[in-house]
Scaffold this motif. Structure first.
Motif, PDB file in Angstrom:
ATOM      1  N   ILE A 195     -20.854   6.002  -3.507  1.00 16.61           N
ATOM      2  CA  ILE A 195     -20.454   5.197  -4.664  1.00 16.61           C
ATOM      3  C   ILE A 195     -20.760   3.734  -4.383  1.00 16.61           C
ATOM      4  CG2 ILE A 195     -18.509   4.477  -6.103  1.00 16.61           C
ATOM      5  CD1 ILE A 195     -17.222   7.178  -5.542  1.00 16.61           C
ATOM      6  N   PRO A 196     -21.481   3.051  -5.284  1.00 18.24           N
ATOM      7  CA  PRO A 196     -21.852   1.645  -5.046  1.00 18.24           C
ATOM      8  C   PRO A 196     -20.635   0.757  -4.789  1.00 18.24           C
ATOM      9  CG  PRO A 196     -23.073   2.530  -6.914  1.00 18.24           C
ATOM     10  CD  PRO A 196     -22.057   3.569  -6.548  1.00 18.24           C
ATOM     11  N   GLY A 197     -20.708  -0.022  -3.722  1.00 24.73           N
ATOM     12  CA  GLY A 197     -19.641  -0.957  -3.400  1.00 24.73           C
ATOM     13  C   GLY A 197     -18.420  -0.340  -2.754  1.00 24.73           C
ATOM     14  N   MET A 198     -18.513   0.933  -2.367  1.00 23.38           N
ATOM     15  CA  MET A 198     -17.357   1.620  -1.776  1.00 23.38           C
ATOM     16  C   MET A 198     -16.897   0.903  -0.513  1.00 23.38           C
ATOM     17  SD  MET A 198     -15.417   4.236  -2.342  1.00 23.38           S
ATOM     18  CE  MET A 198     -13.963   4.727  -1.412  1.00 23.38           C
ATOM     19  N   TRP A 199     -15.563   0.866  -0.337  1.00 21.53           N
ATOM     20  CA  TRP A 199     -15.006   0.303   0.894  1.00 21.53           C
ATOM     21  C   TRP A 199     -15.579   1.007   2.116  1.00 21.53           C
ATOM     22  CZ3 TRP A 199     -12.647  -3.782  -0.771  1.00 21.53           C
ATOM     23  CH2 TRP A 199     -11.861  -3.759  -1.921  1.00 21.53           C
ATOM     24  N   THR A 200     -15.499   0.373   3.263  1.00 23.12           N
ATOM     25  CA  THR A 200     -15.750   1.103   4.501  1.00 23.12           C
ATOM     26  C   THR A 200     -14.634   2.136   4.644  1.00 23.12           C
ATOM     27  OG1 THR A 200     -14.404  -0.371   5.860  1.00 23.12           O
ATOM     28  CG2 THR A 200     -16.758  -0.932   5.591  1.00 23.12           C
ATOM     29  N   PRO A 201     -14.871   3.237   5.342  1.00 21.03           N
ATOM     30  CA  PRO A 201     -13.792   4.210   5.539  1.00 21.03           C
ATOM     31  C   PRO A 201     -12.540   3.581   6.137  1.00 21.03           C
ATOM     32  CG  PRO A 201     -15.879   5.171   6.183  1.00 21.03           C
ATOM     33  CD  PRO A 201     -16.158   3.728   5.891  1.00 21.03           C
ATOM     34  N   GLU A 202     -12.731   2.650   7.090  1.00 23.19           N
ATOM     35  CA  GLU A 202     -11.579   2.014   7.741  1.00 23.19           C
ATOM     36  C   GLU A 202     -10.751   1.220   6.737  1.00 23.19           C
ATOM     37  OE1 GLU A 202     -14.645   3.148  10.466  1.00 23.19           O
ATOM     38  OE2 GLU A 202     -14.757   1.772   8.756  1.00 23.19           O
ATOM     39  N   ARG A 203     -11.413   0.445   5.873  1.00 20.78           N
ATOM     40  CA  ARG A 203     -10.695  -0.356   4.873  1.00 20.78           C
ATOM     41  C   ARG A 203      -9.998   0.549   3.860  1.00 20.78           C
ATOM     42  NH1 ARG A 203     -11.237  -5.578   2.508  1.00 20.78           N
ATOM     43  NH2 ARG A 203      -9.276  -5.927   1.401  1.00 20.78           N
ATOM     44  N   TYR A 204     -10.675   1.579   3.427  1.00 23.99           N
ATOM     45  CA  TYR A 204     -10.109   2.523   2.469  1.00 23.99           C
ATOM     46  C   TYR A 204      -8.842   3.174   3.029  1.00 23.99           C
ATOM     47  CZ  TYR A 204      -9.857   6.718  -0.516  1.00 23.99           C
ATOM     48  OH  TYR A 204      -9.443   7.718  -1.362  1.00 23.99           O
ATOM     49  N   MET A 205      -8.895   3.617   4.271  1.00 27.89           N
ATOM     50  CA  MET A 205      -7.726   4.246   4.886  1.00 27.89           C
ATOM     51  C   MET A 205      -6.564   3.265   5.004  1.00 27.89           C
ATOM     52  SD  MET A 205      -9.313   6.830   7.795  1.00 27.89           S
ATOM     53  CE  MET A 205     -10.544   5.714   8.465  1.00 27.89           C
ATOM     54  N   LYS A 206      -6.883   2.035   5.349  1.00 29.49           N
ATOM     55  CA  LYS A 206      -5.838   1.015   5.493  1.00 29.49           C
ATOM     56  C   LYS A 206      -5.187   0.713   4.147  1.00 29.49           C
ATOM     57  CE  LYS A 206      -6.063  -1.822   8.819  1.00 29.49           C
ATOM     58  NZ  LYS A 206      -6.262  -2.891   9.822  1.00 29.49           N
ATOM     59  N   LEU A 207      -5.998   0.637   3.101  1.00 30.16           N
ATOM     60  CA  LEU A 207      -5.455   0.402   1.765  1.00 30.16           C
ATOM     61  C   LEU A 207      -4.533   1.547   1.346  1.00 30.16           C
ATOM     62  CD1 LEU A 207      -8.634  -0.987  -0.057  1.00 30.16           C
ATOM     63  CD2 LEU A 207      -6.545  -2.266   0.453  1.00 30.16           C
ATOM     64  N   LEU A 208      -4.940   2.779   1.597  1.00 25.73           N
ATOM     65  CA  LEU A 208      -4.107   3.930   1.241  1.00 25.73           C
ATOM     66  C   LEU A 208      -2.784   3.915   1.999  1.00 25.73           C
ATOM     67  CD1 LEU A 208      -6.632   6.917   1.085  1.00 25.73           C
ATOM     68  CD2 LEU A 208      -5.454   5.819  -0.834  1.00 25.73           C
ATOM     69  N   MET A 209      -2.843   3.628   3.277  1.00 30.27           N
ATOM     70  CA  MET A 209      -1.618   3.623   4.086  1.00 30.27           C
ATOM     71  C   MET A 209      -0.662   2.526   3.637  1.00 30.27           C
ATOM     72  SD  MET A 209      -1.484   6.117   6.217  1.00 30.27           S
ATOM     73  CE  MET A 209      -0.362   5.638   7.546  1.00 30.27           C
ATOM     74  N   GLY A 210      -1.215   1.438   3.109  1.00 29.16           N
ATOM     75  CA  GLY A 210      -0.351   0.367   2.624  1.00 29.16           C
ATOM     76  C   GLY A 210       0.342   0.702   1.319  1.00 29.16           C
ATOM     77  N   GLU A 211      -0.213   1.643   0.566  1.00 25.99           N
ATOM     78  CA  GLU A 211       0.342   1.939  -0.750  1.00 25.99           C
ATOM     79  C   GLU A 211       1.629   2.754  -0.702  1.00 25.99           C
ATOM     80  OE1 GLU A 211      -0.544   0.937  -4.060  1.00 25.99           O
ATOM     81  OE2 GLU A 211      -1.366  -0.495  -2.631  1.00 25.99           O
ATOM     82  N   ILE A 212       1.698   3.727   0.173  1.00 31.13           N
ATOM     83  CA  ILE A 212       2.853   4.638   0.147  1.00 31.13           C
ATOM     84  C   ILE A 212       4.169   3.899   0.398  1.00 31.13           C
ATOM     85  CG2 ILE A 212       3.842   6.766   1.048  1.00 31.13           C
ATOM     86  CD1 ILE A 212       1.218   7.042  -0.607  1.00 31.13           C
ATOM     87  N   PRO A 213       4.269   3.011   1.379  1.00 30.59           N
ATOM     88  CA  PRO A 213       5.520   2.251   1.531  1.00 30.59           C
ATOM     89  C   PRO A 213       5.832   1.391   0.307  1.00 30.59           C
ATOM     90  CG  PRO A 213       4.161   2.038   3.504  1.00 30.59           C
ATOM     91  CD  PRO A 213       3.312   2.690   2.462  1.00 30.59           C
ATOM     92  N   ARG A 214       4.812   0.849  -0.342  1.00 29.73           N
ATOM     93  CA  ARG A 214       5.034   0.029  -1.526  1.00 29.73           C
ATOM     94  C   ARG A 214       5.562   0.873  -2.692  1.00 29.73           C
ATOM     95  NH1 ARG A 214       1.231  -2.328   1.502  1.00 29.73           N
ATOM     96  NH2 ARG A 214       0.823  -4.572   1.357  1.00 29.73           N
TER      97      ARG A 214
END
Length: 263
Positions: A195-214
């Motif tokens: 997908i054009p402009g997709m996050w790096t896997p590392e950034r994507y995983m970090k973003l997901l992990m930040g969402e659940i506590p929020r």
């Protein structure tokens, strides 16, 4: 070291956060589920990856809404977005552009289309919504249905934030700007879709992990029992346990909130 089981766990979080309430952006899909041929408003949020512009184009071309808006000032994803645009479109001067301006420039350059209105002052999910509502009120746009298109990692939170401010009879329709899955190919962590402009896997995983506590409605979360930024979100037990498993095994993959972009 992450293995395939770990990545499948991240994919569970991704499917939960990246909500899509209709299978495609068409009038037929809206008619089938909501008995409407058009939403009153479609909003693309600047926190998304560049592919969000393609989603906006589909919405405009398919006439799924009466008004189209792009919302986003300078937040925690903006610098990455500026760098990506500058790399792919070096003729665009991106350094002083807000997220909505960037997406509008790409919309014009690539497709010769434009949104009806831009909001360029917001810095986080909370004022993305409050400034959006201010703009709609200022432009005398009444709405009973609204499609939200945000980065898949933040889609659920954006919807819960809007839900806090509108009446229960407003149809909030989620359409995350992408849906992707992590996998391992040639001994490297990557995505199943290019997908054009997709996050790096590392950034994507970090973003997901930040969402659940929020999203968790407790004293530390963003819900009514915590900071009261969003309405209550039900987190399925499978998602909760998946997050706990990943947080215990990979505590370094997380994203604390950044007070720089608070309002």
């Amino acid at each position: 070291m992450l293995n395939q089981k770990d990545l499948e766990a991240f994919n569970i979080l991704g499917e939960f956060c990246g909500q899509r309430d209709i299978p495609e952006l068409t009038t037929a899909a809206l008619q089938q589920k909501y008995k409407i041929s058009q939403a009153d408003v479609f909003v693309l949020f600047g926190g998304s990856i560049l592919y969000g512009v393609d989603i906006l184009v589909k919405a405009i071309q398919n006439k799924v809404a009466k008004k189209y808006l792009i919302v986003g000032g300078y937040g925690h994803t903006t610098a990455t977005l500026q760098q990506t645009v500058a790399h792919q479109y070096p003729d665009l001067q991106t350094s002083d552009m807000q997220e909505a301006d960037l997406f509008a420039a790409l919309l014009k350059k690539r497709f010769n289309l434009q949104a009806d209105y831009l909001e360029t002052k917001s810095t986080n999910c909370g004022n993305n919504i409050t400034y959006l509502l201010d703009l709609l009120k200022q432009k005398h746009i009444d709405f009973q249905s609204i499609i939200l298109a945000q980065d898949a990692t933040m889609q659920k939170r954006m919807s819960a934030c809007l839900d806090k401010y509108v009446s229960a009879d407003v149809k909030i329709i989620n359409f995350a700007t992408y849906q992707n899955h992590l996998t391992i190919k040639n001994h490297e962590i990557t995505f199943t879709k290019d997908i054009p402009g997709m996050w790096t896997p590392e950034r994507y995983m970090k973003l997901l992990m930040g969402e659940i506590p929020r999203l968790t409605d407790n004293t530390d979360g963003y819900g009514p029992q915590g900071k009261n930024f969003i309405s209550h979100v039900d987190i399925p037990e499978k998602v909760r346990q998946t997050y706990l498993f990943l947080n215990d095994k990979h505590p370094q993959i997380n994203r604390p909130s950044n007070n720089l972009y608070s309002s």
